[in-house]
Motif scaffolding. Structure first.
Motif, PDB file in Angstrom:
ATOM      1  N   ASN A  47     124.140   8.273 -13.209  1.00  0.00           N
ATOM      2  CA  ASN A  47     123.204   7.691 -14.008  1.00  0.00           C
ATOM      3  C   ASN A  47     121.796   8.172 -13.515  1.00  0.00           C
ATOM      4  O   ASN A  47     121.457   8.068 -12.436  1.00  0.00           O
ATOM      5  N   GLY A  48     121.152   8.744 -14.568  1.00  0.00           N
ATOM      6  CA  GLY A  48     119.777   9.269 -13.959  1.00  0.00           C
ATOM      7  C   GLY A  48     119.639  10.687 -13.610  1.00  0.00           C
ATOM      8  O   GLY A  48     118.620  11.147 -13.459  1.00  0.00           O
ATOM      9  N   ALA A  49     120.633  11.374 -13.539  1.00  0.00           N
ATOM     10  CA  ALA A  49     120.832  12.680 -13.039  1.00  0.00           C
ATOM     11  C   ALA A  49     120.391  14.034 -14.222  1.00  0.00           C
ATOM     12  O   ALA A  49     120.153  14.891 -13.759  1.00  0.00           O
ATOM     13  N   GLY A  50     120.145  13.492 -15.662  1.00  0.00           N
ATOM     14  CA  GLY A  50     119.590  14.273 -16.472  1.00  0.00           C
ATOM     15  C   GLY A  50     120.652  14.737 -17.445  1.00  0.00           C
ATOM     16  O   GLY A  50     120.504  15.804 -18.131  1.00  0.00           O
ATOM     17  N   LYS A  51     121.949  14.345 -17.572  1.00  0.00           N
ATOM     18  CA  LYS A  51     122.771  14.816 -18.302  1.00  0.00           C
ATOM     19  C   LYS A  51     122.479  14.807 -19.915  1.00  0.00           C
ATOM     20  O   LYS A  51     122.502  15.854 -20.483  1.00  0.00           O
ATOM     21  N   THR A  52     121.805  13.699 -20.435  1.00  0.00           N
ATOM     22  CA  THR A  52     121.595  13.585 -21.772  1.00  0.00           C
ATOM     23  C   THR A  52     120.275  14.233 -21.922  1.00  0.00           C
ATOM     24  O   THR A  52     120.259  15.061 -22.917  1.00  0.00           O
ATOM     25  N   THR A  53     119.439  14.268 -21.149  1.00  0.00           N
ATOM     26  CA  THR A  53     118.295  14.937 -21.124  1.00  0.00           C
ATOM     27  C   THR A  53     118.611  16.549 -21.208  1.00  0.00           C
ATOM     28  O   THR A  53     117.843  17.348 -22.253  1.00  0.00           O
ATOM     29  N   LEU A  54     119.672  17.134 -20.595  1.00  0.00           N
ATOM     30  CA  LEU A  54     119.788  18.440 -20.398  1.00  0.00           C
ATOM     31  C   LEU A  54     120.198  18.809 -21.729  1.00  0.00           C
ATOM     32  O   LEU A  54     119.850  19.758 -22.376  1.00  0.00           O
ATOM     33  N   LEU A  55     121.197  17.958 -22.553  1.00  0.00           N
ATOM     34  CA  LEU A  55     121.598  18.491 -23.691  1.00  0.00           C
ATOM     35  C   LEU A  55     120.619  18.203 -24.909  1.00  0.00           C
ATOM     36  O   LEU A  55     120.651  19.207 -25.704  1.00  0.00           O
ATOM     37  N   ARG A  56     119.656  17.431 -24.727  1.00  0.00           N
ATOM     38  CA  ARG A  56     118.526  17.345 -25.584  1.00  0.00           C
ATOM     39  C   ARG A  56     117.620  18.410 -25.804  1.00  0.00           C
ATOM     40  O   ARG A  56     117.209  18.939 -26.517  1.00  0.00           O
ATOM     41  N   VAL A  57     117.628  19.029 -24.351  1.00  0.00           N
ATOM     42  CA  VAL A  57     116.721  20.367 -24.142  1.00  0.00           C
ATOM     43  C   VAL A  57     117.545  21.432 -24.881  1.00  0.00           C
ATOM     44  O   VAL A  57     117.182  22.305 -25.404  1.00  0.00           O
ATOM     45  N   LEU A  58     118.798  21.402 -24.636  1.00  0.00           N
ATOM     46  CA  LEU A  58     119.751  22.601 -25.200  1.00  0.00           C
ATOM     47  C   LEU A  58     119.474  22.489 -26.783  1.00  0.00           C
ATOM     48  O   LEU A  58     119.650  23.634 -27.480  1.00  0.00           O
ATOM     49  N   ALA A  59     119.588  21.064 -27.330  1.00  0.00           N
ATOM     50  CA  ALA A  59     119.716  21.312 -28.715  1.00  0.00           C
ATOM     51  C   ALA A  59     118.230  21.291 -29.316  1.00  0.00           C
ATOM     52  O   ALA A  59     118.063  21.470 -30.754  1.00  0.00           O
ATOM     53  N   GLY A  60     117.099  21.349 -28.490  1.00  0.00           N
ATOM     54  CA  GLY A  60     116.004  21.468 -29.089  1.00  0.00           C
ATOM     55  C   GLY A  60     114.987  20.424 -29.357  1.00  0.00           C
ATOM     56  O   GLY A  60     114.293  20.442 -29.854  1.00  0.00           O
ATOM     57  N   LEU A  61     115.719  19.100 -28.948  1.00  0.00           N
ATOM     58  CA  LEU A  61     114.973  17.767 -29.253  1.00  0.00           C
ATOM     59  C   LEU A  61     114.080  17.627 -28.266  1.00  0.00           C
ATOM     60  O   LEU A  61     113.117  16.848 -28.309  1.00  0.00           O
ATOM     61  N   LEU A  62     114.056  18.190 -26.999  1.00  0.00           N
ATOM     62  CA  LEU A  62     112.888  18.120 -25.721  1.00  0.00           C
ATOM     63  C   LEU A  62     112.660  19.649 -25.867  1.00  0.00           C
ATOM     64  O   LEU A  62     113.463  20.378 -25.521  1.00  0.00           O
ATOM     65  N   HIS A  63     111.591  19.777 -25.181  1.00  0.00           N
ATOM     66  CA  HIS A  63     111.055  21.055 -24.719  1.00  0.00           C
ATOM     67  C   HIS A  63     111.378  20.957 -23.227  1.00  0.00           C
ATOM     68  O   HIS A  63     110.615  20.493 -22.387  1.00  0.00           O
ATOM     69  N   ALA A  64     111.798  22.123 -22.759  1.00  0.00           N
ATOM     70  CA  ALA A  64     111.827  22.739 -21.190  1.00  0.00           C
ATOM     71  C   ALA A  64     110.459  22.855 -20.546  1.00  0.00           C
ATOM     72  O   ALA A  64     109.740  23.352 -21.391  1.00  0.00           O
TER      73      ALA A  64
END
Length: 215
Positions: A47-64
């Motif tokens: 938990n907190g390692a960034g798994k969900t964040t990574l997928l959201r970046v890949l989907a374009g929902l967050l900007h890398a």
């Protein structure tokens, strides 16, 4: 004269030096990985390692915050993501006061639909035959997850981003996800799947990406 070997196929997804920070604190990265047609990448981490964040970046929902992301060898522009990527997140993305079939019609209008497949067939595939007129708010958490899976099954996108796809599903639902991933990969698709490790990976050609909390 010896034949020149064919170059390796271009990955569906390629990331180099990809990283993301929140409030100047690193969340993940930099990470490098490829995902080719016909394979799954299992993303693991605490938990907190960034798994969900990574997928959201890949989907374009967050900007890398840095790095390079390519889809089929091209820079991952929004129009290309919209055509090539289907994202299954933690939220159902359904309108509570629309019926199940109406929700699918609305989402397919936004994101497209695989040719030759009906919405009713997709609902039957995920075990929701007979629930076409049921309002989304009347469905159980597991049924709403199955409705999201029906939308995924209808998607023409070759790359699936699946964030904890087994959540809220019983054993039959877990097997359903595995069958869907198997079929998608047989047809030349690819998948990224996040997991806490509570369930086995889909029984497909799988590689592992482990995210660790930045020190």
């Amino acid at each position: 004269m010896p034949e020149t070997p064919d170059p390796p196929p271009t990955p569906l997804l390629s990331a180099r030096g990809l990283r993301f920070a929140r409030n100047e604190l690193p969340v993940f990265g930099p990470v490098d990985f490829d995902v080719a047609a016909g394979e799954a990448l299992l993303v693991q981490g605490d938990n907190g390692a960034g798994k969900t964040t990574l997928l959201r970046v890949l989907a374009g929902l967050l900007h890398a915050d840095g790095g390079e992301l390519r889809l089929q060898g091209q820079p991952a522009a929004p129009a290309l993501r919209a055509r090539l990527v289907a994202y299954l997140g933690h939220l159902a993305a359904q309108k509570a006061d629309l019926g199940a079939l109406e929700n699918l019609e609305f989402l397919c209008g936004l994101h497209g639909k695989r040719p030759g497949m009906s919405l009713e067939d997709a609902m039957a595939t995920v075990g929701l035959a007979g629930y076409e007129d049921a309002l989304a708010r009347q469905l159980s958490a597991g049924q709403r997850k199955r409705l999201s899976l029906a939308r995924l099954w209808l998607s023409p996108a070759p790359l699936w981003l699946l964030d904890e796809p087994y959540a809220n599903l019983d054993l039959d639902g877990i097997e359903l996800v595995n069958r869907m991933v198997q079929a998608h990969l047989r047809e030349g698709g690819a998948a990224l799947v996040t997991t806490h490790g509570a369930y086995a990976a889909p029984p497909v050609r799988t590689r592992l990406l482990t995210l660790e909390r930045p020190s």
